[in-house]
Scaffold this active site. Structure first.
Site, PDB file in Angstrom:
ATOM      1  N   CYS B  35       0.856  -1.226   0.056  1.00 42.70           N
ATOM      2  CA  CYS B  35      -0.128  -0.146  -0.036  1.00 42.70           C
ATOM      3  C   CYS B  35       1.027   1.138   0.008  1.00 42.70           C
ATOM      4  O   CYS B  35       0.326   2.344  -0.023  1.00 42.70           O
ATOM      5  CB  CYS B  35      -1.175   0.006   1.231  1.00 42.70           C
ATOM      6  SG  CYS B  35      -0.261   0.382   2.835  1.00 42.70           S
ATOM      7  N   CYS B 106      -3.296  -0.712   8.519  1.00 44.56           N
ATOM      8  CA  CYS B 106      -2.603   0.562   9.351  1.00 44.56           C
ATOM      9  C   CYS B 106      -2.247   0.297  10.505  1.00 44.56           C
ATOM     10  O   CYS B 106      -1.034   0.756  11.047  1.00 44.56           O
ATOM     11  CB  CYS B 106      -3.539   1.701   8.994  1.00 44.56           C
ATOM     12  SG  CYS B 106      -3.844   2.076   7.517  1.00 44.56           S
TER      13      CYS B 106
END
Ligand SMILES: Cc1ncc(COP(=O)(O)O)c(C=O)c1O
Ligand code: FES
Lengths: 406, 292
Positions: B35, B106
């Site tokens: 990502c 995350c």
């Protein structure tokens, strides 16, 4: 923007405000003019007349030779699917499709599916500015190709493809040519009767008409197989009772787009250029992506290095400014935009790409406010960035911060 | 835009402990290649007590990456290194009142940066063992790598088995096409073909009338088959009571207060309904107390 909305809306490539005149034009078709245009009685007949007018308005904007070449659909995506699926059904022996790596998912996802079903998909690559190599394209044209589908304008960068020239090349090779012109219609002069384009997709909500209405332009005598079969609506080429209010709205929006076409090239372009120059002058380590010399007049896509797009958008949103980003995180995917990757933009910049897309409803005052808003936001996020030092990128950023990647 | 909790927004708009800690003695650099996000965690550790005196982060990433980094530094300040190593990504997400499923990675990055920083302090080499793919199932936040690996290591051949082992596909079922694609791909590696219609290995749904005992056994079996998945996420569930159409369960561990708890309950309910061939309602045991 006019007083109709609050905040500054610079995301017109995502969707546009329905013009107040367009809303006014469509409203009666929900109430007193609710008839089914297929009906014999006066309720239906009046709607039928209005749809005919709308078809002529779309025809005028596209420069189509006949109004029967306009087929109303439910959206740009439907038009894209209809075009490609029709081409492969009418020519079952042709098992190849030519497209580009930077198309909208409406084309790419369909092609991926067709690939699984055994089709060969040629995806033309682009260079660092998002441009195609026409020689490579020409070499792929053959009697094995069912259709070429190439977008007129890229939704992320605004970069234009030479579709008129490409359509001529396809025609001389005897290959059908479709263009996804969802971003181009209303922003560029288009005169289809002078081109070799066989099919074209447009979407209402990108030109100040409502969502859920689109058009497939289908050149007369192009062999065709409908996506939806049923009633005789759209001359049997797209069954389903007409979305009359939206069709009439789209007609009105096309009429207005034609009136304002010049304004896109002058006023909107000037605003866009001012915005871009203002931001680039104020923010170090930022650059324009795509081909600045050959793009839509309303679009500016700027990469802010070493910061991430979603963070930029969240901070802009706090100030009431709407834009969009090619960052992975805004789409929920893990990869940054396929358009940025195709152009070879490094991760550290691709994630920070921010698209500003204007419309004729934007003002210079809004542009100046956005120019003022951007530098502090970028500075704030760079302060958090491991790639950024006191006053600039750390030296050799990619080496100084080379994390363990998982 | 994302459905970020107030806490996530707050930590994004005013991050705590942003920037590098001066004279840090532990640094962890982590990036997620997939990502593109990256994070540097710097710590000042008291050498005598191994207590984390200061923590700072620098993050190249989205709103939740920044918020997760900020949350992590707040959580670990004042902890010893050993305590800090026990902080899970679920803890980080919980601290922020939850993250959208697509954004759970995350919080994983935060935890990994911490492990890397501790390894750096102790002069060890840190090896990452976690792989991540694109999100397949949004209902249960399961990514393609997990589905792939689970199919391989357990020789799964049906969507239903994938649901049983990974939860992916056990909710709204919108992701079944994606799961089928992964099955097709992984099975092809070993020369097998995915047969969508093939019989499930699970016992066929009961048709005739079940005795009460049979019924409870079946419910128990379904719940047992779900527990390994929950345990992997540090949660658990136990059957408390069956009262007519109501099945009462006790959610434990990370399932308590988890934003997914209601989804998980729904998933369990669907499985039981399918297995029994009759409708039942799965309820947290707290509901029984209220009803009773
Ligand atoms: C280039 C392009 N093609 C197709 C579409 C899809 O249009 P619609 O949303 O009407 O289906 C869009 C809009 O997002 C677009 O930008
Ligand atoms: S997305 Fe997988 S079950 Fe809903």
């Amino acid at each position: 923007m006019t007083t109709l909305t609050q905040g500054i809306y610079f995301d017109n490539n995502a969707t546009t405000m329905v013009a107040p005149e367009v809303v006014a034009a469509m409203l009666p078709y929900f109430t007193e003019q609710f008839g089914n245009p297929s009906s014999i009685h006066q309720f239906g007949n009046r709607v039928g007349v209005a749809i005919k007018q709308a078809r002529a308005q779309v025809q005028a904007l596209l420069g189509a030779e006949h109004d029967s070449e306009i087929v109303f659909t439910s959206c740009g995506t439907e038009s894209d699917s209809t075009a490609i699926l029709s081409a492969i059904r009418t020519q079952p022996e042709r098992r190849e499709i030519i497209t580009t790596v930077v198309e909208h998912p409406a084309i790419l996802a369909l092609c991926e599916q067709l690939e699984k079903e055994g089709y060969t998909i040629h995806r033309l690559p682009v260079d660092g500015k998002g441009r195609l190599d026409l020689h490579a394209y020409q070499a792929l044209l053959s009697e094995r190709v069912a259709i070429v589908s190439v977008m007129w304008a890229n939704n992320e960068t605004g970069t234009l493809f030479p579709v008129e020239e490409m359509a001529e090349l396809a025609k001389s090779a005897g290959v059908l040519f479709h263009t996804d012109a969802v971003q181009a219609v209303g922003k560029l002069p288009i005169d289809l009767k002078r081109t070799a384009i066989d099919m074209l997709s447009l979407s209402g909500h990108k030109l100040h008409a409502p969502k859920g209405i689109g058009v497939l332009y289908l050149r007369r005598n192009t062999r065709f197989r409908p996506l939806l079969r049923g009633g005789h609506q759209e001359r049997g080429r797209r069954a389903g009772t007409e979305n009359s209010a939206a069709i009439i709205a789209l007609g009105k929006a096309c009429e207005m787009a034609l009136e304002h076409l010049e304004q896109e090239q002058t006023q909107v372009r000037t605003l866009r250029d001012r915005l871009e120059q203002g931001i680039l002058a104020a923010v170090p380590n930022s650059f324009v992506t795509g081909d600045p010399d050959n793009r839509l007049p309303n679009t500016s896509n700027i990469a802010f290095e070493y910061i991430e797009g979603e963070s930029i958008l969240l901070l802009l949103n706090k100030l009431g400014i709407a834009a969009s980003s090619g960052s992975a995180c805004t789409s929920g995917s893990l990869e940054p935009s396929h358009v940025m990757r195709a152009m070879g933009i490094p991760y550290t910049a691709a994630h920070g790409t921010t698209r500003f897309s204007l419309s004729r409803y934007n003002t210079l005052d809004e542009v100046e406010r956005v120019i003022a808003a951007i530098p502090p936001i970028v500075a704030q996020l760079r302060k958090l960035s491991p790639y950024w030092g006191e006053n600039g990128p750390v030296e050799n950023p990619e080496q100084a911060f080379a994390p363990a990647y998982s | 835009m994302w459905d970020y909790s107030d806490k996530v927004q707050e930590h994004f708009f005013s991050p705590r402990n942003a920037g590098a800690v001066q004279d840090a003695n532990a640094v962890g650099d982590i990036g997620s290649l997939s990502c593109g996000d990256a994070l540097r965690l710097t710590l000042k550790v008291d050498p005598a007590s191994e207590v984390i005196l200061e923590a700072g982060f620098q993050t190249f990433g989205c709103g939740s990456a920044i918020a997760s980094s900020s949350a992590l530094t707040e959580i670990i300040k004042g902890m010893t290194l050993d305590q800090a190593l026990l902080v899970s990504n679920q803890d980080i997400a919980d601290y922020l009142d939850g993250l959208p499923p697509e954004k759970m990675h995350c919080s994983v990055m935060g935890r990994e940066a911490l492990q890397a920083a501790v390894a750096n302090y102790r002069g060890e080499e840190w090896k990452d063992d976690h792989e991540e793919g694109a999100m397949v199932c949004k209902c249960f936040a399961v990514d393609s790598k997990l589905v792939e690996n689970t199919i391989r290591s357990n020789n799964l051949t049906t969507v239903e088995e994938v649901v049983n082992y990974t939860k992916a596909g056990g909710g709204c079922s919108a992701c079944h096409e994606g799961v089928e694609e992964i099955l097709t791909r992984v099975l092809a590696e070993s020369g097998q073909t995915f047969a969508p219609g093939s019989a499930a290995t699970a016992p066929a749904p009961a048709r005739g009338k079940l005795t009460n005992l049979e019924r409870i056994r079946r419910i128990e079996n379904v719940i047992e088959s779900i527990r390994p998945n929950l345990k992997r996420d540090h949660g658990d569930v136990e059957l408390v009571d069956v009262d007519g159409k109501n099945v009462y369960v006790n959610m434990k561990g990370a399932c308590v207060g988890c934003q997914m708890a209601s989804v998980t309950l729904e998933g369990i309910q669907e499985r039981i309904v399918e297995d029994l061939g009759e409708f039942v309602r799965v309820l947290p045991v707290a509901a029984k107390r209220l009803n009773g």
